[in-house]
Design a protein around this motif. Structure first.
Motif, PDB file in Angstrom:
ATOM      1  N   LYS A 123      -3.006  20.045  -7.539  1.00 44.45           N
ATOM      2  CA  LYS A 123      -3.556  19.930  -8.880  1.00 44.45           C
ATOM      3  C   LYS A 123      -2.873  18.800  -9.630  1.00 44.45           C
ATOM      4  N   SER A 124      -3.658  18.008 -10.301  1.00 42.70           N
ATOM      5  CA  SER A 124      -3.099  16.884 -11.044  1.00 42.70           C
ATOM      6  C   SER A 124      -4.052  16.504 -12.149  1.00 42.70           C
ATOM      7  N   VAL A 125      -3.542  15.723 -13.083  1.00 35.73           N
ATOM      8  CA  VAL A 125      -4.370  15.275 -14.183  1.00 35.73           C
ATOM      9  C   VAL A 125      -5.431  14.310 -13.709  1.00 35.73           C
ATOM     10  N   ASP A 157       0.828  -1.205   0.000  1.00 31.55           N
ATOM     11  CA  ASP A 157       0.000   0.000   0.000  1.00 31.55           C
ATOM     12  C   ASP A 157       0.864   1.258   0.000  1.00 31.55           C
ATOM     13  N   ALA A 158       1.968   1.234   0.745  1.00 33.39           N
ATOM     14  CA  ALA A 158       2.862   2.384   0.778  1.00 33.39           C
ATOM     15  C   ALA A 158       3.476   2.642  -0.590  1.00 33.39           C
ATOM     16  N   VAL A 159       3.829   1.573  -1.301  1.00 32.61           N
ATOM     17  CA  VAL A 159       4.390   1.737  -2.649  1.00 32.61           C
ATOM     18  C   VAL A 159       3.379   2.408  -3.567  1.00 32.61           C
ATOM     19  N   GLU A 160       2.136   1.930  -3.547  1.00 34.06           N
ATOM     20  CA  GLU A 160       1.109   2.517  -4.413  1.00 34.06           C
ATOM     21  C   GLU A 160       0.857   3.974  -4.048  1.00 34.06           C
ATOM     22  N   SER A 161       0.855   4.286  -2.762  1.00 35.70           N
ATOM     23  CA  SER A 161       0.609   5.657  -2.329  1.00 35.70           C
ATOM     24  C   SER A 161       1.731   6.590  -2.773  1.00 35.70           C
ATOM     25  N   VAL A 162       2.981   6.196  -2.506  1.00 31.95           N
ATOM     26  CA  VAL A 162       4.114   7.056  -2.864  1.00 31.95           C
ATOM     27  C   VAL A 162       4.221   7.195  -4.380  1.00 31.95           C
ATOM     28  N   ALA A 163       4.002   6.091  -5.107  1.00 28.39           N
ATOM     29  CA  ALA A 163       4.060   6.159  -6.568  1.00 28.39           C
ATOM     30  C   ALA A 163       3.011   7.119  -7.111  1.00 28.39           C
ATOM     31  N   ALA A 164       1.812   7.111  -6.530  1.00 28.29           N
ATOM     32  CA  ALA A 164       0.761   8.028  -6.971  1.00 28.29           C
ATOM     33  C   ALA A 164       1.132   9.475  -6.688  1.00 28.29           C
ATOM     34  N   LEU A 165       1.774   9.715  -5.542  1.00 25.95           N
ATOM     35  CA  LEU A 165       2.205  11.077  -5.232  1.00 25.95           C
ATOM     36  C   LEU A 165       3.312  11.534  -6.175  1.00 25.95           C
ATOM     37  N   LEU A 166       4.205  10.621  -6.562  1.00 24.64           N
ATOM     38  CA  LEU A 166       5.246  10.978  -7.524  1.00 24.64           C
ATOM     39  C   LEU A 166       4.642  11.313  -8.886  1.00 24.64           C
ATOM     40  N   LEU A 211       0.547  10.100   3.549  1.00 25.49           N
ATOM     41  CA  LEU A 211       0.583   8.769   2.952  1.00 25.49           C
ATOM     42  C   LEU A 211      -0.830   8.273   2.655  1.00 25.49           C
ATOM     43  N   LEU A 212      -1.768   8.515   3.551  1.00 25.80           N
ATOM     44  CA  LEU A 212      -3.156   8.116   3.312  1.00 25.80           C
ATOM     45  C   LEU A 212      -3.793   8.969   2.213  1.00 25.80           C
ATOM     46  N   HIS A 213      -3.356  10.217   2.102  1.00 20.50           N
ATOM     47  CA  HIS A 213      -3.817  11.036   0.976  1.00 20.50           C
ATOM     48  C   HIS A 213      -3.327  10.443  -0.343  1.00 20.50           C
ATOM     49  N   GLY A 214      -2.087   9.935  -0.343  1.00 24.83           N
ATOM     50  CA  GLY A 214      -1.579   9.268  -1.537  1.00 24.83           C
ATOM     51  C   GLY A 214      -2.361   8.014  -1.882  1.00 24.83           C
ATOM     52  N   VAL A 215      -2.919   7.349  -0.875  1.00 23.45           N
ATOM     53  CA  VAL A 215      -3.755   6.173  -1.138  1.00 23.45           C
ATOM     54  C   VAL A 215      -4.973   6.563  -1.971  1.00 23.45           C
ATOM     55  N   GLN A 216      -5.574   7.698  -1.658  1.00 23.03           N
ATOM     56  CA  GLN A 216      -6.716   8.166  -2.452  1.00 23.03           C
ATOM     57  C   GLN A 216      -6.295   8.461  -3.890  1.00 23.03           C
ATOM     58  N   ARG A 217      -5.119   9.043  -4.048  1.00 24.43           N
ATOM     59  CA  ARG A 217      -4.605   9.282  -5.401  1.00 24.43           C
ATOM     60  C   ARG A 217      -4.385   7.962  -6.134  1.00 24.43           C
ATOM     61  N   ALA A 218      -3.844   6.983  -5.433  1.00 24.64           N
ATOM     62  CA  ALA A 218      -3.579   5.686  -6.051  1.00 24.64           C
ATOM     63  C   ALA A 218      -4.877   5.017  -6.488  1.00 24.64           C
ATOM     64  N   GLN A 219      -5.933   5.162  -5.707  1.00 20.98           N
ATOM     65  CA  GLN A 219      -7.227   4.591  -6.095  1.00 20.98           C
ATOM     66  C   GLN A 219      -7.740   5.233  -7.377  1.00 20.98           C
ATOM     67  N   ALA A 220      -7.631   6.561  -7.460  1.00 22.97           N
ATOM     68  CA  ALA A 220      -8.075   7.250  -8.679  1.00 22.97           C
ATOM     69  C   ALA A 220      -7.227   6.842  -9.877  1.00 22.97           C
ATOM     70  N   LEU A 221      -5.924   6.694  -9.675  1.00 21.61           N
ATOM     71  CA  LEU A 221      -5.042   6.262 -10.759  1.00 21.61           C
ATOM     72  C   LEU A 221      -5.405   4.860 -11.251  1.00 21.61           C
ATOM     73  N   GLN A 222      -5.605   3.943 -10.312  1.00 23.28           N
ATOM     74  CA  GLN A 222      -5.894   2.575 -10.714  1.00 23.28           C
ATOM     75  C   GLN A 222      -7.256   2.472 -11.399  1.00 23.28           C
ATOM     76  N   GLN A 223      -8.219   3.268 -10.974  1.00 20.09           N
ATOM     77  CA  GLN A 223      -9.514   3.288 -11.654  1.00 20.09           C
ATOM     78  C   GLN A 223      -9.351   3.741 -13.099  1.00 20.09           C
ATOM     79  N   ALA A 224      -8.515   4.753 -13.315  1.00 20.04           N
ATOM     80  CA  ALA A 224      -8.259   5.213 -14.675  1.00 20.04           C
ATOM     81  C   ALA A 224      -7.539   4.145 -15.490  1.00 20.04           C
ATOM     82  N   VAL A 225      -6.579   3.447 -14.870  1.00 21.61           N
ATOM     83  CA  VAL A 225      -5.857   2.388 -15.566  1.00 21.61           C
ATOM     84  C   VAL A 225      -6.804   1.270 -15.977  1.00 21.61           C
ATOM     85  N   VAL A 226      -7.627   0.810 -15.048  1.00 24.47           N
ATOM     86  CA  VAL A 226      -8.560  -0.283 -15.357  1.00 24.47           C
ATOM     87  C   VAL A 226      -9.589   0.167 -16.382  1.00 24.47           C
TER      88      VAL A 226
END
Length: 713
Positions: free
Chosen positions: A501-503, A486-495, A544-559
């Protein structure tokens, strides 16, 4: 106008410059080569500390690949080591090789030590970063030259990309490479022998060339003293031998720049056979020398053309350094585990090899973590069962399964039949759809405790036998717990997106960009800002938990995007690779980031590998309207193997899955360069990942056609 040349290309060996050649002539080939094995990490760090500790001003700079989770964790660890040793330093994130070169050239003269984290292994650093320094040295006299060399910066390289550039490992002693044991174990003995033999041949030919130049000058002065009649006689003699002499002059070795080998052709022409001062070697000796050189060149060329791969994560290497220094801690262990887990998708064999070692360290540093009562300041690490479900602890069970690349590829969840299988599996587990759609934090405690047993009972039936494995969880007091995955997905989403503001929010990160160059600079600035956001998140659980929300949005877009590609049959097979091109869609601007595009390509590649038995690599291109280019990434084929180990999850606490995924070497970096040269496409190869390239929009069609002709190794 978009540059038609490479911003970065992998020099396959060494193009020896004159200053480098003088360095080698002044040192024997038997001198100590500058690679450091794991057992010598502490000694090398002691040398680094001795050269920087006595100074009150900053003389050390860390260059970090800003889009790499492993490099970010490694930078965090190394910065902590330097702070503990009271060594002033500066951390400088960079997005690509061109930016690394620009930042390096801007360093003050007081900077004596440079450390590269997550980059530098693939290129000849002496030639790439110090080209201006090498040019300046040609104008120095010998005394000043020696003094300048003594004062040159030392470059330390921590990088998990392979292959090593042999110039870095066996070349000058001002580049120190921290190896993971390959050189010490003799895996590069053959390449080292070929490298050193080619250097000897080059030095010998240079020496012969210098002697020939001196003989030519003496012969010319003697000729000036001859009479006109004697000159005519000599001219007549030479005219008779001219064809042979011309053929001798034109004959050269193959173009060494293309093969990445030092040019062995002398700078001056060979002397005429009529000259008594320079008799040619015997044909047998000439042929033998050419054959030997060709054999060594083939060894070096084969070493580089095998493609790129990943080696021991940089965060893991730095934790080894801490172990030798006797200064390990739970926080540094957590960072090392997160950095290693970041390579689980791209290099799962590395994760399987290192994870049991980390489990031993967790037990050593947290012996009573499972028995101590939870408190507000509890930050211990615990080994617990984990699931191949995307952010399960922060989502619903249904969404975690639906967005899991592992489960989605095996159940084909992008189809209606696949979703029916999912519903059937939940029914067999005794979990209703309404319960499965509840947030995990609100799910009944009995289901949380029994989930491992329930899903294990039906996993084999649905082909997901490895959905349960062992993971490491870090507690954050009463604020929750986060697994390493989970930490990897969160940090990767923040990167990728940052905290503001983000796409992902459908807001363009560069709405005011007026031209391509300005757009590139805005992207780089955004990525560097995101790096510091990820840096802070490693210590801030709220971020880090904020990054989790970003990771969820990213993965939804990927899927969502991947499902559209598969449903519309837009993943094509072009001879030796699969191809998908993104030209439009609601999430198009999101995939201008190469990390996000690799995430999508990996998801599609895994789904197609389960659906189709053909084991071929994947190429994906996404349009970037702002820069009027396509971002193109290439991934190697994934080969799935079953080891047949049953019941391992119950017998082995450190079990990480009985399925072995063999990741092939990635040869797209070499392929992209060959295709660009043949098609004259306007491309930009600047990423630390050699399999990422930017292609001008108008040139994409010709570039892809060239790839079908060249093929993928």
């Amino acid at each position: 106008m978009y540059a038609m040349h490479y911003s970065f290309s992998i020099e396959l060996c060494v193009d020896i410059t004159e200053p480098q050649r003088r360095d080698r002539q002044s040192n024997s080939l038997g001198r100590k080569t500058m690679h450091v094995s794991p057992s010598s990490y502490a000694r090398a760090f002691t040398s680094l500390r001795a050269s920087t500790l006595s100074h009150t001003t900053c003389r050390l700079v860390l260059f970090v690949a800003c889009l790499d989770v492993d490099a970010l964790c490694a930078a965090k660890i190394f910065s902590g080591i330097l702070k503990h040793e009271l060594i002033p330093h500066r951390t400088c994130p960079v997005a690509g090789y061109s930016e690394l070169r620009a930042r390096y050239s801007e360093l003050d003269d007081e900077i004596t030590t440079v450390v590269l984290l997550g980059c530098g292994a693939l290129v000849d650093l002496t030639a790439y970063l110090r080209e201006e320094e090498n040019d300046d040295e040609e104008d120095q006299d010998e005394e000043n030259l020696v003094k300048r060399r003594r004062e040159r910066r030392k470059i330390y390289v921590f990088d998990n990309h392979r292959p090593w550039n042999l110039q870095n490992v066996f070349g000058p002693d001002d580049v120190v490479c921290f190896d993971d044991g390959d050189v010490e174990d003799g895996l590069l003995d053959k390449e080292r022998e070929a490298y050193e033999a080619l250097l000897k041949l080059s030095d010998a030919e240079d020496s012969e060339s210098d002697e020939d130049d001196e003989d030519d000058e003496e012969h010319a002065s003697d000729s000036d003293a001859e009479t006109d009649q004697e000159r005519e006689v000599v001219d007549d003699d030479l005219s008779e031998d001219d064809p042979a002499s011309e053929a001798d002059d034109v004959q050269e070795t193959p173009t060494t720049r293309q093969s990445g080998l030092p040019d062995s052709t002398p700078s001056s022409k060979r002397k005429s056979p009529s000259s008594p001062r320079s008799p040619l070697p015997s044909p047998r000796r000439q042929k033998s020398t050419r054959q030997i050189r060709r054999e060594y060149e083939d060894i070096i060329a084969n070493y580089y053309t095998r493609g790129t791969a990943y080696s021991t994560p940089v965060a893991s290497q730095l934790y080894s350094l801490l172990s030798f220094l006797g200064d390990t801690s739970t926080h540094d262990l957590w960072l090392s585990i997160v950095g290693t887990t970041a390579l689980d998708t791209l290099a799962p064999e590395l994760y399987r090899r290192l994870f049991p070692l980390f489990c031993d360290e967790v037990r050593r540093l947290n012996p009573s973590a499972t028995t101590v009562k939870l408190s507000a300041d509890d930050t211990t690490l615990v080994i617990q069962p984990d699931f191949r479900m995307f952010l399960l602890r922060h989502w619903t069970l249904y969404d975690a399964i639906l967005h899991s690349p592992y489960v989605a590829s095996r159940l084909q969840l992008w189809t209606d039949d696949g979703r029916k299988k999912l519903h059937k599996m939940l029914a067999k587990m005794g979990v209703s759809l309404s319960v499965a759609r509840e947030r995990w934090t609100h799910t009944d405690v009995s289901l949380k405790r029994e989930l491992k047993d329930r899903i294990s009972n039906v996993a084999e039936v649905f082909g997901i036998g490895n959905v349960v494995r062992t993971g490491v969880v870090r507690k954050f007091g009463f604020r929750g717990a986060v697994t390493a995955g989970d930490a990897v997905e969160s940090v990767a989403a923040l990167l990728e997106c940052g905290r503001g503001k983000s796409v992902v929010d459908k807001e363009n990160v560069n709405p005011d960009a007026k031209d391509v160059d300005e757009a590139k600079e805005i992207y780089k600035d955004a990525w560097i800002d995101n790096f510091w956001t990820g840096w802070d998140a490693l210590d801030d659980v709220e971020l880090l938990l904020h990054g989790v929300q970003r990771a969820q949005a990213l993965q939804q877009a990927v899927v969502r995007t991947g499902t559209a590609l598969l449903e519309k049959n837009q993943v094509l097979i072009l001879r030796t690779f699969r191809l998908a091109v993104l030209k439009d869609g609601p999430d198009l601007e999101l995939f201008s980031n190469p990390i996000t595009l690799i995430r999508l390509a990996s998801w599609v590649n895994e789904c197609k590998a389960e659906q189709d038995d053909r084991q071929i690599p994947m190429v994906m291109a996404a349009l970037d309207r702002t820069k009027d280019t396509y971002t193109v990434v290439g991934l190697p084929a994934r080969v799935l193997k079953q080891s047949g180990k049953e019941g391992a999850a119950d017998d082995d606490d450190d079990w990480v899955g009985d399925e072995e995924v063999e990741t092939m070497r990635n040869s797209f970096g070499i392929t992209f360069q060959e295709v660009a040269k043949q098609t004259h496409a306007r491309v930009r190869i600047d990423s630390f990942e050699s399999s990422v390239v930017e292609v001008r929009k108008d040139d994409l069609t010709g570039f892809l056609e060239g790839m079908t002709i060249v093929g993928v190794r």
